[in-house]
Design an enzyme around this catalytic site. Structure first.
Site, PDB file in Angstrom:
ATOM      1  N   TYR A  40       0.855  -1.227   0.233  1.00 31.09           N
ATOM      2  CA  TYR A  40       0.082   0.026  -0.027  1.00 31.09           C
ATOM      3  C   TYR A  40       0.773   1.215  -0.046  1.00 31.09           C
ATOM      4  CZ  TYR A  40      -3.602   3.337   1.407  1.00 31.09           C
ATOM      5  OH  TYR A  40      -4.471   4.581   1.677  1.00 31.09           O
ATOM      6  N   ASP A  77       9.164   2.776  -0.032  1.00 34.59           N
ATOM      7  CA  ASP A  77       8.300   3.272   0.735  1.00 34.59           C
ATOM      8  C   ASP A  77       8.440   3.052   2.070  1.00 34.59           C
ATOM      9  OD1 ASP A  77       6.111   4.344   2.170  1.00 34.59           O
ATOM     10  OD2 ASP A  77       4.605   3.537   0.563  1.00 34.59           O
ATOM     11  N   LYS A 129       3.969   8.710   9.219  1.00 31.78           N
ATOM     12  CA  LYS A 129       3.663   8.286  10.467  1.00 31.78           C
ATOM     13  C   LYS A 129       4.728   8.653  11.518  1.00 31.78           C
ATOM     14  CE  LYS A 129       0.930   4.681   8.293  1.00 31.78           C
ATOM     15  NZ  LYS A 129       0.862   3.889   7.131  1.00 31.78           N
TER      16      LYS A 129
HETATM   17  C1  LIG Z   1       0.357   4.606   5.797  1.00 30.57           C
HETATM   18  C2  LIG Z   1       1.017   4.148   4.589  1.00 30.57           C
HETATM   19  C3  LIG Z   1       0.924   5.217   3.417  1.00 30.57           C
HETATM   20  C4  LIG Z   1       0.031   6.285   3.291  1.00 30.57           C
HETATM   21  O1  LIG Z   1       0.184   7.262   4.399  1.00 30.57           O
HETATM   22  P1  LIG Z   1      -0.904   8.406   4.920  1.00 30.57           P
HETATM   23  O2  LIG Z   1      -0.300   9.173   5.740  1.00 30.57           O
HETATM   24  O3  LIG Z   1      -2.035   7.498   5.569  1.00 30.57           O
HETATM   25  O4  LIG Z   1      -1.349   8.785   3.645  1.00 30.57           O
HETATM   26  C5  LIG Z   1       2.012   4.874   2.448  1.00 30.57           C
HETATM   27  N1  LIG Z   1       2.701   4.082   2.470  1.00 30.57           N
HETATM   28  C6  LIG Z   1       2.805   3.183   3.418  1.00 30.57           C
HETATM   29  C7  LIG Z   1       3.627   1.887   3.338  1.00 30.57           C
HETATM   30  C8  LIG Z   1       1.896   3.126   4.654  1.00 30.57           C
HETATM   31  O5  LIG Z   1       2.069   2.266   5.652  1.00 30.57           O
END
Ligand SMILES: *Cc1c(COP(=O)(O)O)cnc(C)c1O
Length: 428
Positions: free
Chosen positions: A144, A238, A266
Site C-alpha cells: 500500500y 516506501d 507516520k
Molecule cells: C500509511 C502508509 C501510506 C499512506 O500514508 P497516509 O499518511 O495514510 O497517507 C503509504 N505507504 C505506506 C507504506 C503506509 O504504511
C-alpha cells in the site's frame, strides 16, 4: 463491557460522515462490531467514551512510537502552538528536522516535507518520472502506498500485466502505467522490464506492513537494485511505516540495499500529520523551484508538526538501545501468542521487525500477498473481538501490522499473552 456510547456516537457519525469514519479501515468492517470512539490516550493505553481502557497495539496506525501523551512531544507542540500555528513561510525547524534525517540516512542528501504519506509517495513517483523522463511504474501486489490514483492498483491481476484500478473514480487511463509484480518474486519484476522500456521506478515497502507484516528477502532487494540499475529505473523504498519503526533507519538499518528515493510518514510526525520524501541531490534538485518537477503544499513543513516530529526523533536518537527493547517485547508477545495458539491447535505464523509485529492465522509461512490471503480471516475476526472485550486493542484486520511503544513493559505483554491464552481456548 458496555459500549453503548460508542454505538450511539457511531450512529450519529454515520448520518453526516460516509460510513461514520474518515478512513475506511476504522469502521471495523472486516471484523464486524462497532468501532470504538476514543476519549483519550495515556502511555500504552486508550480509553473509549464509555470509559473502557485498552492496551493499544494500533498507536494511530504507527506514528505513536512513544505512546500517547508523551510529555516531551506535548511540550514541543505546546511551545510551537504558542508562537503561531502556520505561516506558509520557511521556519528553521524544517531545516533542523531535514538535517537530522539527512545525517541518519546515507541514501538522503535532501528532503522535502509534506502532510501525509500519500502525498509523500505521490510526489516521489512524480519526481522519479520527471527525473527519468519515463512514465511506467512497478508496484507489488499487497503493498500500500496511499490512495493516489496511479497507486490504487492491487492484487488480482497476474504479475506483469498492466494494472486495472481497484476503485471506481480512477480512470483506467491513469493506471495503465502501473505494472504489478509479486512480492519476493524477482521473475515477476523481470517480466515487467521485458514488457516495458518505459519504467521510471520500482516502488516497494522493503518491510511490507499493509498485507500483514511481510519483510522482503535481502537477496530479492539486491536483485531489484540490479534490475533497476540495468534498466535506468529508480528504486523507491516506501518507509512510511517502517521508517523509525523497524529500526531508527527503517529497513535501511537492517539491510544493505540502498534505494534512490525514500518516503516517510507516520513516526516522522510524532502523531501530527507529516510526510516526507528524500533522495540524492541530483534527484531532489529536479524539484520546483530549482527544477521543473512541480510539488507544493500550503501546510507543508507546518511548524507545530515539525516540532512534534523533531521531538519524537530526538528521543529515539538519544536512546539507541530502544529498538532492542521494543523488539524484545514484540518477540515476547508473538512467541506468547504462538505458544498459546499451538496449545489449542490453531496454526499461527508470526513475524517481528523492531517495534513492528504481525501474526497470520495460516499454516504456512507468508511471503507474498497470495500467501497472506490464504489466512483464516474468520478466526482472526473472532480473536480480534474477544481480545477487544478483554481490553486489548489490536488492528481490526488480518492484513495490518501491530506496534509496540516505549511505554510498554514485560508485565504488560505477559498480561496480554495471558488474555490471549484464555481467548484461544474460547474460540478454538
Ligand atoms: C500509511 C502508509 C501510506 C499512506 O500514508 P497516509 O499518511 O495514510 O497517507 C503509504 N505507504 C505506506 C507504506 C503506509 O504504511
Amino acid at each position: 463491557m458496555q459500549i453503548t456510547k460508542s454505538k450511539t456516537a457511531f450512529d450519529e457519525a454515520k448520518k453526516v460522515i460516509p460510513g461514520g469514519v474518515d478512513s475506511p479501515v476504522r469502521a471495523f468492517k472486516s471484523v464486524g462490531g462497532t468501532p470504538l470512539f476514543i476519549e483519550k490516550g495515556e502511555g500504552a493505553y486508550i480509553y473509549d467514551i464509555d470509559g473502557n481502557r485498552y492496551v493499544d497495539f494500533v498507536q494511530s496506525w504507527g506514528p505513536l512510537i512513544h505512546g500517547h501523551c508523551d510529555e516531551d512531544i506535548q511540550d514541543a507542540v505546546i511551545d510551537a502552538v504558542k508562537k503561531g500555528l502556520s505561516f506558509g513561510a520557511p521556519t528553521t525547524v524544517e531545516t533542523e528536522l531535514a538535517k537530522e534525517i539527512c545525517e541518519m540516512f546515507d541514501s538522503i542528501e535532501k528532503i522535502r516535507f509534506v502532510s501525509s504519506g500519500t502525498e509523500a509517495v505521490m510526489s516521489a513517483i512524480r519526481l522519479a518520472r520527471g527525473y527519468t523522463n519515463k512514465d511506467d511504474i512497478v508496484k507489488f501486489e499487497g503493498c500500500y502506498h496511499g490512495h493516489s490514483d496511479s497507486l490504487l492498483v492491487q492484487a488480482g491481476s497476474g504479475a506483469a500485466t498492466f494494472g486495472t484500478p481497484s476503485s471506481p473514480g480512477v480512470p483506467a487511463d491513469f493506471t495503465k502505467h502501473t505494472l504489478l509484480a509479486k512480492y519476493n518474486d524477482i521473475q515477476s519484476v523481470k517480466k515487467c522490464f521485458e514488457n516495458s522500456q518505459d519504467i521510471a521506478c520500482v516502488i516497494i515497502e522493503p518491510i511490507a506492513g499493509n498485507m500483514g507484516l511481510v519483510p522482503a528477502e535481502e537477496e530479492f532487494l539486491e536483485e531489484l537494485r540490479e534490475l533497476c540499475d540495468k534498466n535506468g529505473a529508480l528504486l523507491i523504498f516506501d518507509e512510511v511505516m517502517s521508517g523509525f519503526r523497524a529500526h531508527l533507519k527503517g529497513a535501511q538499518g537492517l539491510i544493505k540495499t540502498k534505494p534512490d528515493i525514500v518516503t516517510f510518514g507516520k513516526v516522522i510526525g510524532g502523531g501530527m500529520p507529516v510526510g516526507a520524501f528524500g533522495a540524492r541531490k541530483d534527484i531532489m534538485d529536479k524539484l520546483s523551484p530549482d527544477g521543473p518537477v512541480y510539488q507544493a503544499g500550503t501546510l507543508s513543513g507546518n511548524p507545530v508538526a515539525m516540532n512534534a516530529g523533531l521531538a519524537s526523533l530526538a528521543k529515539l536518537k538519544k536512546n539507541p538501545t530502544i529498538y532492542d527493547k521494543l523488539e524484545m517485547l514484540a518477540k515476547r508477545l508473538t512467541d506468547g501468542l504462538k505458544e498459546a495458539a499451538k496449545q489449542n491447535d490453531i496454526p499461527l505464523q508470526t513475524c517481528v521487525r523492531g517495534s513492528m509485529f504481525g501474526f497470520f492465522f495460516n499454516d504456512k509461512e507468508v511471503k507474498n500477498f497470495d500467501d497472506a490471503l490464504k489466512s483464516d480471516t474468520k478466526m482472526f475476526a473472532k480473536f480480534h473481538s474477544k481480545m477487544l472485550e478483554n481490553g486489548v486493542y489490536l488492528a481490526c484486520s488480518q492484513f495490518e501490522t501491530g506496534f509496540i511503544c516505549t511505554k510498554m513493559d514485560e508485565k504488560l505483554i505477559d498480561d496480554v499473552v495471558k488474555t490471549a491464552e484464555k481467548v484461544f481456548k474460547e474460540i478454538s
